[in-house]
Design a protein around this motif. Structure first.
Motif, PDB file in Angstrom:
ATOM      1  N   VAL A 137      60.715  19.141 -13.387  1.00 14.22           N
ATOM      2  CA  VAL A 137      59.611  19.950 -12.842  1.00 14.22           C
ATOM      3  C   VAL A 137      60.096  20.576 -11.525  1.00 14.22           C
ATOM      4  O   VAL A 137      60.542  19.863 -10.617  1.00 14.22           O
ATOM      5  N   GLN A 138      60.038  21.888 -11.465  1.00 14.90           N
ATOM      6  CA  GLN A 138      60.514  22.616 -10.279  1.00 14.90           C
ATOM      7  C   GLN A 138      59.670  22.252  -9.063  1.00 14.90           C
ATOM      8  O   GLN A 138      58.446  22.316  -9.134  1.00 14.90           O
ATOM      9  N   GLY A 139      60.339  21.863  -7.975  1.00 16.02           N
ATOM     10  CA  GLY A 139      59.607  21.550  -6.736  1.00 16.02           C
ATOM     11  C   GLY A 139      59.358  20.063  -6.566  1.00 16.02           C
ATOM     12  O   GLY A 139      58.812  19.638  -5.546  1.00 16.02           O
ATOM     13  N   LEU A 140      59.745  19.269  -7.569  1.00 25.07           N
ATOM     14  CA  LEU A 140      59.494  17.821  -7.519  1.00 25.07           C
ATOM     15  C   LEU A 140      60.817  17.088  -7.720  1.00 25.07           C
ATOM     16  O   LEU A 140      61.580  17.421  -8.629  1.00 25.07           O
ATOM     17  N   ASN A 141      61.082  16.093  -6.884  1.00 26.08           N
ATOM     18  CA  ASN A 141      62.330  15.326  -7.019  1.00 26.08           C
ATOM     19  C   ASN A 141      62.045  13.837  -7.059  1.00 26.08           C
ATOM     20  O   ASN A 141      61.106  13.363  -6.414  1.00 26.08           O
ATOM     21  N   PHE A 142      62.891  13.142  -7.799  1.00 22.63           N
ATOM     22  CA  PHE A 142      62.880  11.671  -7.726  1.00 22.63           C
ATOM     23  C   PHE A 142      64.202  11.161  -8.275  1.00 22.63           C
ATOM     24  O   PHE A 142      64.920  11.888  -8.983  1.00 22.63           O
ATOM     25  N   ASP A 143      64.514   9.913  -7.908  1.00 23.96           N
ATOM     26  CA  ASP A 143      65.774   9.315  -8.329  1.00 23.96           C
ATOM     27  C   ASP A 143      65.501   8.488  -9.586  1.00 23.96           C
ATOM     28  O   ASP A 143      64.897   7.426  -9.521  1.00 23.96           O
ATOM     29  N   ARG A 144      65.956   9.005 -10.713  1.00 19.41           N
ATOM     30  CA  ARG A 144      65.673   8.339 -11.998  1.00 19.41           C
ATOM     31  C   ARG A 144      66.236   6.913 -12.037  1.00 19.41           C
ATOM     32  O   ARG A 144      65.674   6.017 -12.659  1.00 19.41           O
ATOM     33  N   ALA A 145      67.358   6.701 -11.344  1.00 21.31           N
ATOM     34  CA  ALA A 145      67.979   5.366 -11.363  1.00 21.31           C
ATOM     35  C   ALA A 145      67.074   4.317 -10.711  1.00 21.31           C
ATOM     36  O   ALA A 145      67.211   3.122 -10.963  1.00 21.31           O
ATOM     37  N   ARG A 146      66.159   4.772  -9.863  1.00 18.46           N
ATOM     38  CA  ARG A 146      65.260   3.805  -9.200  1.00 18.46           C
ATOM     39  C   ARG A 146      63.998   3.529 -10.015  1.00 18.46           C
ATOM     40  O   ARG A 146      63.161   2.722  -9.611  1.00 18.46           O
ATOM     41  N   VAL A 147      63.850   4.208 -11.134  1.00 20.76           N
ATOM     42  CA  VAL A 147      62.666   3.972 -11.980  1.00 20.76           C
ATOM     43  C   VAL A 147      63.012   2.825 -12.934  1.00 20.76           C
ATOM     44  O   VAL A 147      63.619   3.036 -13.979  1.00 20.76           O
ATOM     45  N   GLN A 148      62.678   1.614 -12.534  1.00 18.45           N
ATOM     46  CA  GLN A 148      63.126   0.447 -13.307  1.00 18.45           C
ATOM     47  C   GLN A 148      61.982  -0.417 -13.822  1.00 18.45           C
ATOM     48  O   GLN A 148      62.155  -1.150 -14.782  1.00 18.45           O
ATOM     49  N   THR A 149      60.847  -0.366 -13.153  1.00 20.32           N
ATOM     50  CA  THR A 149      59.713  -1.178 -13.647  1.00 20.32           C
ATOM     51  C   THR A 149      58.452  -0.305 -13.648  1.00 20.32           C
ATOM     52  O   THR A 149      58.367   0.593 -14.480  1.00 20.32           O
ATOM     53  N   ASN A 150      57.529  -0.542 -12.725  1.00 19.59           N
ATOM     54  CA  ASN A 150      56.245   0.172 -12.813  1.00 19.59           C
ATOM     55  C   ASN A 150      56.006   1.142 -11.657  1.00 19.59           C
ATOM     56  O   ASN A 150      54.865   1.513 -11.409  1.00 19.59           O
ATOM     57  N   MET A 151      57.067   1.516 -10.934  1.00 19.87           N
ATOM     58  CA  MET A 151      56.870   2.407  -9.774  1.00 19.87           C
ATOM     59  C   MET A 151      57.744   3.634  -9.864  1.00 19.87           C
ATOM     60  O   MET A 151      58.882   3.566 -10.332  1.00 19.87           O
ATOM     61  N   LEU A 152      57.177   4.727  -9.338  1.00 20.90           N
ATOM     62  CA  LEU A 152      57.902   5.998  -9.303  1.00 20.90           C
ATOM     63  C   LEU A 152      57.682   6.587  -7.909  1.00 20.90           C
ATOM     64  O   LEU A 152      56.542   6.725  -7.461  1.00 20.90           O
ATOM     65  N   PHE A 153      58.791   6.897  -7.230  1.00 23.48           N
ATOM     66  CA  PHE A 153      58.709   7.480  -5.886  1.00 23.48           C
ATOM     67  C   PHE A 153      59.085   8.948  -5.978  1.00 23.48           C
ATOM     68  O   PHE A 153      60.189   9.275  -6.428  1.00 23.48           O
ATOM     69  N   LEU A 154      58.155   9.816  -5.574  1.00 24.89           N
ATOM     70  CA  LEU A 154      58.351  11.263  -5.700  1.00 24.89           C
ATOM     71  C   LEU A 154      58.570  11.902  -4.332  1.00 24.89           C
ATOM     72  O   LEU A 154      58.048  11.404  -3.327  1.00 24.89           O
ATOM     73  N   GLN A 155      59.305  13.009  -4.347  1.00 26.10           N
ATOM     74  CA  GLN A 155      59.516  13.805  -3.133  1.00 26.10           C
ATOM     75  C   GLN A 155      59.149  15.249  -3.443  1.00 26.10           C
ATOM     76  O   GLN A 155      59.562  15.763  -4.496  1.00 26.10           O
ATOM     77  N   SER A 156      58.424  15.886  -2.540  1.00 25.30           N
ATOM     78  CA  SER A 156      58.173  17.315  -2.687  1.00 25.30           C
ATOM     79  C   SER A 156      57.682  17.871  -1.359  1.00 25.30           C
ATOM     80  O   SER A 156      56.852  17.235  -0.693  1.00 25.30           O
TER      81      SER A 156
END
Ligand SMILES: Cc1ncc(COP(=O)(O)O)c(C=O)c1O
Length: 354
Positions: free
Chosen positions: A284-303
């Motif tokens: 998704v353009q304008g949205l970043n996150f580190d896929r390697a850190r998506v391991q359980t139930n959390m997602l950290f986004l940057q925009s």
């Protein structure tokens, strides 16, 4: 890892009723079956040791984690604090990750109430510190220094599973220097389910473990501290001192026992849905996150557009924790496939607006 609590400004934009709450897995509510178990629970005065459900919960969690004894406490914060105070005396020191909950989200309780110093070790993006950092931080036997007494670990950290061989090596190192070890296992069961390992294996060599019932397991409140009987007995006195001795706590303990029987395996669904969300948001353009850190139930986004995104979602009844350009999304038992689909569509819709 330090949770990202919404700023007052972020809270104030959540004036629409929240229908999909992704701020934390602590927002989960007891379902009908859990409520029925709570309503019918036999209770007693736990300060007298009379509550059958509390006693059973303490035994069952001790068995689950392979420890001698357990102590039921009102919160994860009190459980961690009680453990630190049980291990350390005034003027002693704890080594802990700089972004761990004990280090930055517990109001410096160990320092304030126990005169115990915290030495924070810098962690990487996966929540790890290494053996060299531990070795370097342990103080020499020199009267200018505090006495390093305890190593505190956390698993999961910001949703990242800590590699078991690394934990084992850190614990071996700590023990070889005579340190005790404590695990903040608020989400230890997420780590166990993600690795398909028995929970006891994750804390085999660790002295005390704090296990939260009120995160992904859906219990309204409560944590259990597990460890050697001698430490847990000391912790029982400290719990009373801190005001955490509860009376007919079996109503909550019964919910905890129910959750241990019914809600552990389903954590895998939260992990699966978190992966699905990451896949849907990848690219998704304008949205970043580190896929390697998506391991359980959390997602950290940057925009750069995060404040506007949080506000856009809030107007649609979707709450996330957003601070500056960062946000945390946590999946849990109240987020089913339909809710997930709404979240995906809302986030994609925001970034596709002309
Ligand atoms: C890693 C971790 N440890 C401890 C706690 C403290 O739990 P409580 O909110 O029950 O005090 C939390 C709470 O979110 C946490 O995320």
């Amino acid at each position: 890892m330090a949770s990202h609590y919404p700023s007052v400004a972020t809270r104030s934009i959540i004036n629409n009723p929240i229908t999909i709450d992704l701020r934390s897995d602590t927002v989960t509510q007891p379902d009908q079956s859990m409520r029925e178990v709570m309503a019918g629970a036999r209770v007693g005065d736990d300060v007298y040791g009379d509550d059958p459900n509390v006693n059973a919960l303490e035994h069952e969690t001790a068995d689950l984690l392979g420890k001698q004894a357990g102590l039921f406490l009102p919160s994860g914060t009190m459980s961690n604090l009680t453990s630190v105070l049980a291990h350390c005396q005034r003027g002693e020191e704890v080594l802990v990750g700089d972004k761990y909950h004990i280090s930055c989200d517990e109001a410096a309780g160990a320092a304030v109430l126990g005169s115990v110093a915290m030495h924070a070790l810098q962690t990487d993006e996966f929540g790890r510190f290494n053996l060299e950092q531990v070795e370097a931080a342990i103080k020499p036997n020199d009267y200018h220094c505090p006495i390093t007494r305890l190593l505190c670990l956390e698993n999961t950290v910001g949703g990242c599973v800590q590699e078991q061989s690394h934990i084992d090596a850190l614990v071996d190192c700590a023990k070889s220097h005579g340190l005790a070890t404590h695990m903040d296992g608020a989400r230890l069961l997420n780590a166990a389910v993600a690795q398909n390992l028995p929970p006891a294996r994750l804390v085999e060599s660790i002295d005390t473990v704090s296990l939260c019932l009120s995160k992904g397991l859906g219990v309204p409140l409560g944590s259990v501290l597990l460890g050697p009987s001698i430490v847990i007995e000391r912790a029982r006195r400290l719990r009373k001192m801190l005001g955490g001795g509860m009376r007919q706590a079996g109503i909550i303990a019964a919910a905890g026992r129910y959750a241990l029987q019914h809600n552990i395996g389903r954590l895998a669904q939260d992990h699966q849905r978190t992966q699905e969300l990451a896949t849907a948001l990848d690219g998704v353009q304008g949205l970043n996150f580190d896929r390697a850190r998506v391991q359980t139930n959390m997602l950290f986004l940057q925009s750069p557009q995060m404040p506007a995104l949080a506000s856009y979602l809030a107007k649609r009844g979707i709450a996330i924790t957003a601070i500056g350009e960062s946000a945390r999304i946590v999946l849990h038992m109240q987020i089913d496939n339909a809710a997930l689909q709404q979240v995906v569509e809302a986030i994609q819709g925001f970034f596709e607006r002309k």
